[in-house]
Design an enzyme around this catalytic site. Structure first.
Site, PDB file in Angstrom:
ATOM      1  CG  ASP A 145      15.721 -39.707 -21.835  1.00  0.00           C
ATOM      2  OD1 ASP A 145      15.934 -39.274 -22.983  1.00  0.00           O
ATOM      3  OD2 ASP A 145      14.964 -39.130 -21.014  1.00  0.00           O
TER       4      ASP A 145
ATOM      5  CG  HIS B 168      12.421 -31.066 -20.664  1.00  0.00           C
ATOM      6  ND1 HIS B 168      13.077 -31.525 -19.549  1.00  0.00           N
ATOM      7  CD2 HIS B 168      11.406 -31.927 -20.866  1.00  0.00           C
ATOM      8  CE1 HIS B 168      12.470 -32.629 -19.108  1.00  0.00           C
ATOM      9  NE2 HIS B 168      11.461 -32.883 -19.892  1.00  0.00           N
TER      10      HIS B 168
ATOM     11  CE  LYS C 129      10.268 -44.510 -12.589  1.00  0.00           C
ATOM     12  NZ  LYS C 129       9.314 -44.958 -11.547  1.00  0.00           N
TER      13      LYS C 129
ATOM     14  CD1 TRP D  85       8.219 -37.216 -23.965  1.00  0.00           C
ATOM     15  CD2 TRP D  85       6.711 -37.802 -22.395  1.00  0.00           C
ATOM     16  NE1 TRP D  85       7.313 -36.186 -23.815  1.00  0.00           N
ATOM     17  CE2 TRP D  85       6.386 -36.506 -22.858  1.00  0.00           C
ATOM     18  CE3 TRP D  85       5.925 -38.355 -21.402  1.00  0.00           C
ATOM     19  CZ2 TRP D  85       5.300 -35.778 -22.379  1.00  0.00           C
ATOM     20  CZ3 TRP D  85       4.828 -37.618 -20.912  1.00  0.00           C
ATOM     21  CH2 TRP D  85       4.532 -36.357 -21.393  1.00  0.00           C
TER      22      TRP D  85
ATOM     23  CD  GLN E 175      12.530 -38.083 -24.416  1.00  0.00           C
ATOM     24  OE1 GLN E 175      12.076 -37.787 -23.313  1.00  0.00           O
ATOM     25  NE2 GLN E 175      13.791 -38.436 -24.582  1.00  0.00           N
TER      26      GLN E 175
ATOM     27  CE1 TYR F 115      12.489 -35.702 -16.711  1.00  0.00           C
ATOM     28  CE2 TYR F 115      14.057 -37.459 -17.130  1.00  0.00           C
ATOM     29  CZ  TYR F 115      12.992 -36.691 -17.531  1.00  0.00           C
ATOM     30  OH  TYR F 115      12.423 -36.920 -18.765  1.00  0.00           O
TER      31      TYR F 115
ATOM     32  CE  LYS G 103      14.503 -35.829 -21.988  1.00  0.00           C
ATOM     33  NZ  LYS G 103      14.585 -36.619 -20.753  1.00  0.00           N
TER      34      LYS G 103
ATOM     35  CG  LEU H 144       6.005 -49.171 -20.408  1.00  0.00           C
ATOM     36  CD1 LEU H 144       6.592 -49.781 -19.142  1.00  0.00           C
ATOM     37  CD2 LEU H 144       5.828 -50.240 -21.476  1.00  0.00           C
TER      38      LEU H 144
HETATM   39  P1  A2P Z   1       8.213 -48.802 -11.601  1.00  0.00           P
HETATM   40  O1  A2P Z   1       9.287 -47.762 -11.765  1.00  0.00           O
HETATM   41  O2  A2P Z   1       7.673 -48.848 -10.211  1.00  0.00           O
HETATM   42  O3  A2P Z   1       8.616 -50.155 -12.143  1.00  0.00           O
HETATM   43  P2  A2P Z   1       6.360 -45.050 -18.549  1.00  0.00           P
HETATM   44  O4  A2P Z   1       7.724 -45.495 -18.950  1.00  0.00           O
HETATM   45  O5  A2P Z   1       5.323 -45.216 -19.580  1.00  0.00           O
HETATM   46  O6  A2P Z   1       6.358 -43.673 -17.911  1.00  0.00           O
HETATM   47  O7  A2P Z   1       5.765 -46.002 -17.436  1.00  0.00           O
HETATM   48  C1  A2P Z   1       6.505 -46.563 -16.535  1.00  0.00           C
HETATM   49  C2  A2P Z   1       5.597 -47.001 -15.421  1.00  0.00           C
HETATM   50  O8  A2P Z   1       5.310 -48.385 -15.552  1.00  0.00           O
HETATM   51  C3  A2P Z   1       6.315 -46.811 -14.144  1.00  0.00           C
HETATM   52  O9  A2P Z   1       5.387 -46.435 -13.182  1.00  0.00           O
HETATM   53  C4  A2P Z   1       6.932 -48.172 -13.849  1.00  0.00           C
HETATM   54  O10 A2P Z   1       6.931 -48.347 -12.465  1.00  0.00           O
HETATM   55  C5  A2P Z   1       5.979 -49.130 -14.529  1.00  0.00           C
HETATM   56  N1  A2P Z   1       6.657 -50.254 -15.221  1.00  0.00           N
HETATM   57  C6  A2P Z   1       7.821 -50.232 -15.902  1.00  0.00           C
HETATM   58  N2  A2P Z   1       8.102 -51.421 -16.438  1.00  0.00           N
HETATM   59  C7  A2P Z   1       7.074 -52.244 -16.101  1.00  0.00           C
HETATM   60  C8  A2P Z   1       6.780 -53.603 -16.349  1.00  0.00           C
HETATM   61  N3  A2P Z   1       7.601 -54.360 -17.071  1.00  0.00           N
HETATM   62  N4  A2P Z   1       5.628 -54.100 -15.832  1.00  0.00           N
HETATM   63  C9  A2P Z   1       4.791 -53.335 -15.107  1.00  0.00           C
HETATM   64  N5  A2P Z   1       5.009 -52.035 -14.834  1.00  0.00           N
HETATM   65  C10 A2P Z   1       6.140 -51.494 -15.317  1.00  0.00           C
END
Ligand code: A2P
Length: 281
Positions: free
Chosen positions: A49, A112, A236, A191, A165, A54, A79, A194
């Site tokens: 995605d 977007h 991400k 989106w 999204q 970006y 997008k 995490l």
């Molecule tokens: P990084 O790219 O340095 O791994 P979201 O998808 O909610 O935007 O958040 C992603 C954030 O969480 C990014 O800053 C990513 O950083 C970090 N991240 C992604 N996967 C994990 C993981 N399995 N454990 C801890 N942090 C993670």
């Protein structure tokens, strides 16, 4: 033949889309994004995605083309950026994305942001309908649309968005939009699933405890929460080990009680912009 264990979901036009993919917002074009996409494809991801804004469509396309995986086995989303909304701007912006990606079609093309004060999203959507009719894209959808924006599209167009999204994570679970989408055959894609980087929920004690029972990390628990809520999820990461970890979520299942506990993290607070007021470039 798909070399992946990610399940697929069927969009409202019959197209199959992986339920988990790699998000690349903030992944730098060049080595960083190329390495992330390469690691993801090796780990079994088949959904990538990206977005014009970006600035990494070039790197994404390069990694896809270098992977040796047949194009039709990879689901690519990009997008249309805000400054490209409007009748005469969509087609050239789409062609430019395609060129940067080095591909000859897009699987899912999304608007977007709705930018309601500019009131261009209906005419923009009509151009999306044409791209879809011309088979330049396999499916069309939107991002960050609120119920009233979806209702306006419904009133003035013929194709229902396949996907909306939106920002969605345990602290901002978007219950109302999820209900509307379910009633109208629109799939929700999360989106910042995490919870982004600011004050991340990944340090939350309850998530850590739940994960321990399954030998899983808090990130894996949260990804599982999205999947069990029937959301499409695009975590991400630019780190290969996290990319592998984030797809290793198909061998455990959260209980109803655990899902409820995670639901209780809701705060009603967004991390990102409010779609009703974001109207600029
Ligand atoms: P990084 O790219 O340095 O791994 P979201 O998808 O909610 O935007 O958040 C992603 C954030 O969480 C990014 O800053 C990513 O950083 C970090 N991240 C992604 N996967 C994990 C993981 N399995 N454990 C801890 N942090 C993670």
């Amino acid at each position: 033949m798909n070399d992946t264990n990610v399940p697929y979901v069927t969009l409202n036009n019959g197209v199959q889309m992986p339920r988990l993919g790699l998000g690349v917002w903030k992944s730098k074009d060049g080595n960083e994004v190329e390495a992330a996409v390469t690691a993801a494809l090796k780990a079994g991801y088949r959904l990538i995605d990206t977005a014009m804004v970006y600035g990494n469509e070039g790197g994404v396309g390069k990694a896809i083309r270098a992977s040796g995986i047949p194009r039709e086995e990879i689901f690519v989303t990009t997008k249309l950026w805000n400054s490209d909304q409007g009748k005469d701007k969509v087609r050239p912006a789409f062609e430019a994305s395609l060129k940067r990606l080095g591909l000859d079609y897009i699987d899912l093309y999304l608007i977007h942001w709705p930018m309601p004060a500019r009131d261009l999203y209906v005419e923009t959507w009509h151009e999306f309908e044409k791209l879809y009719a011309d088979k330049k894209v396999r499916a069309i959808g939107v991002c960050n649309f609120e119920v009233e924006h979806l209702e306006k599209l419904d009133k003035h167009s013929t194709v229902t968005p396949a996907v909306n999204q939106i920002e969605l994570h345990p602290r901002f679970a978007q219950t109302e939009l999820r209900e509307y989408a379910k009633e109208h055959g629109i799939l929700i894609e999360s989106w910042s699933p995490l919870g982004g980087t600011k004050g991340s929920i990944l340090g939350n004690e309850m998530l850590i405890q739940i994960g321990k029972d399954y030998s899983k990390s808090p990130a894996q628990v949260v990804i599982r929460w999205h999947l069990q809520h029937n959301l499409i999820v695009i975590p991400k990461s630019v780190h290969a080990e996290r990319i592998s970890q984030n797809i290793d979520v198909f061998d455990f299942e959260l209980s109803k009680e655990e899902m409820d506990m995670i639901d209780s993290l809701e705060t009603g607070q967004r991390l990102g912009p409010d779609p009703n007021t974001l109207n600029g470039n």
